[in-house]
Design a protein around this motif. Structure first.
Motif, PDB file in Angstrom:
ATOM      1  N   MET A  22      -6.860  -5.509  -1.956  1.00  0.00           N
ATOM      2  CA  MET A  22      -7.583  -6.126  -3.008  1.00  0.00           C
ATOM      3  C   MET A  22      -9.061  -5.964  -3.035  1.00  0.00           C
ATOM      4  SD  MET A  22      -4.675  -8.185  -3.920  1.00  0.00           S
ATOM      5  CE  MET A  22      -3.675  -6.564  -3.928  1.00  0.00           C
ATOM      6  N   ALA A  53      -7.014  -9.678   2.021  1.00  0.00           N
ATOM      7  CA  ALA A  53      -7.027  -9.080   0.894  1.00  0.00           C
ATOM      8  C   ALA A  53      -7.713  -7.471   1.251  1.00  0.00           C
ATOM      9  CB  ALA A  53      -8.498  -9.700   0.109  1.00  0.00           C
ATOM     10  N   ARG A  57      -0.960 -12.058  -4.145  1.00  0.00           N
ATOM     11  CA  ARG A  57      -1.632 -10.891  -4.296  1.00  0.00           C
ATOM     12  C   ARG A  57      -1.223 -10.422  -5.730  1.00  0.00           C
ATOM     13  NH1 ARG A  57       0.281 -11.845   0.371  1.00  0.00           N
ATOM     14  NH2 ARG A  57      -0.931 -11.603   2.359  1.00  0.00           N
ATOM     15  N   LEU A  73      -6.491 -11.178  -4.626  1.00  0.00           N
ATOM     16  CA  LEU A  73      -5.665 -12.000  -3.933  1.00  0.00           C
ATOM     17  C   LEU A  73      -6.368 -13.363  -4.700  1.00  0.00           C
ATOM     18  CD1 LEU A  73      -5.008 -12.336  -0.405  1.00  0.00           C
ATOM     19  CD2 LEU A  73      -5.813 -14.348  -1.378  1.00  0.00           C
TER      20      LEU A  73
END
Length: 401
Positions: free
Chosen positions: A340, A335, A274, A289
């Protein structure tokens, strides 16, 4: 007020040369480039992160080397750092004429020239000097040749190509974490998470697969190169991830990848990292990610097929599409959990593209032409475009530095 610039030398001056910075010069350089590269971190945290990353198994004992361009006519106590960068020693393989060679390679990062020194040709001169230096750098110590070096350009394709680092495939496909996926995990193979403790034996198995794939290439094939996806490389990526996770969220991610299957030789797995760029922990914009490496343990497949100038592998790997989709679902879940914006995979095979589109039918393959352009300099003398004569195996995010 900033100090006035000294009388600056021409970038073609014979007195310009590469050197290694003193600790104070290195700190000053990090403070300057940190303004641009600290991402989600404060400058103070960025400096601490760089110290951590310089002490990993990949980088200690000469694994990382810092370089600066200086004017040797200046005294050491008052010299001006005209430009700077760092290089990472990497284990690599080269397959040519039916033989596979273990070599060392170097990845170049953090190329930087202070704003007031730009447009004077210093970065270009440094790259010219560096290209020559890396061909023999650490080869005697390691007892191996260095046949190529790599870098990942964030300033387009032209500058580094002019100095010998030719652009290779730099494509990716991404799945946004903000959208609901269009497939149910229950329709896919069972997937399990991978943790740090799982990765070392998997990296060893992956290296064996890469060696076998290279050894099986016909003698008449293109020369092939591969950065070995060893555990030291992967731990460097995860040390970066863990540090930023602690700074922003007061915890480090535990799930480092995912796997489908359990029988060696028939498994499909990947690991990821990440990367946070948004300094607001509550916002996801800019955070990604990255799938560092996808591995299909199938001896009938070779990850070099179609890898030359075609970023999408058209070879018959479609039977693994369900497994890859299952891996992407877990990556997508991670994510979302870690704020993310997207899941991104570099240089995807056709199976990866189809799997991503099962999660998001609008997913497209993007050919990067501005940022993270994978570039390679081949040291042996050659004629013509190297990117057409060399297959870069495993040109995925794990090789980035």
């Amino acid at each position: 007020m900033s100090s006035p610039l000294p009388n600056l030398p021409s970038s073609t001056s014979p007195t310009l040369a590469l050197a290694h910075p003193t600790p104070s010069e290195l700190l000053s350089q990090c403070k300057r480039n940190g303004v641009a590269w600290r991402g989600a971190l404060s400058l103070e945290a960025y400096l601490r992160r760089e110290e951590v990353l310089s002490s990993q198994s990949l980088t200690k004992d000469g694994g990382i080397t810092f370089w600066i361009l200086i004017d040797t006519s200046e005294t050491s106590s008052s010299r001006t750092v005209l430009a700077g960068c760092e290089t990472y020693r990497k284990k690599a393989l080269v397959a040519r004429e039916g033989k596979v060679e273990d070599i060392i390679s170097h990845g170049i990062g953090s190329v930087f020239c202070a704003p007031e020194l730009r447009r004077r040709g210093y970065a270009a001169r440094m790259m010219q000097e560096l290209g020559r230096a890396l061909e023999g750098w650490q080869t005697e110590k390691e007892g191996k040749e260095c046949l190529f070096s790599v870098l990942y350009s964030d300033i387009g394709k032209e500058f580094y190509a002019a100095h010998g680092w030719e652009p290779f495939n730099s494509a990716h496909i991404s799945v946004p974490a903000s959208k609901n996926i269009s497939i149910s995990p229950s329709d896919l193979p069972t997937v399990r998470p991978l943790y740090e403790k799982d990765l070392e034996p998997l990296c060893q198995a992956d290296e064996s697969l890469v060696r076998a794939s290279l050894s099986a290439r016909p003698r008449t094939s293109n020369t092939a190169v591969a950065l070995i996806p060893d555990i030291d490389t992967i731990r460097w990526h995860h040390a970066r991830e863990d540090f930023v996770g602690q700074e922003l969220h007061k915890k480090s991610p535990q799930i480092k990848g995912a796997m489908v299957g359990s029988e060696p030789g028939k498994r499909v797995w990947c690991y990821w990292t990440r990367m946070w760029y948004n300094n607001n922990p509550a916002e996801s914009k800019g955070n990604t990610l990255h799938i560092l490496r996808l591995v299909i343990e199938d001896e009938k497949l070779s990850d070099w097929e179609g890898s030359g100038t075609n970023h999408v592998n058209g070879a018959g790997s479609m039977k693994h599409e369900d497994s890859i989709a299952a891996l992407l679902v877990m990556a997508w879940q991670q994510a979302k959990e870690w704020n993310m914006e997207e899941v991104e995979a570099w240089n995807p095979t056709s199976a990866m593209v189809n799997a991503a589109r099962r999660l998001d039918p609008e997913a497209v393959v993007v050919d990067r032409d501005k940022e993270s352009i994978a570039s390679l300099r081949w040291f042996p003398k050659h004629e013509g475009c190297i990117a057409e004569k060399i297959d870069w195996i495993g040109n995925e995010k794990y090789g980035w530095c």
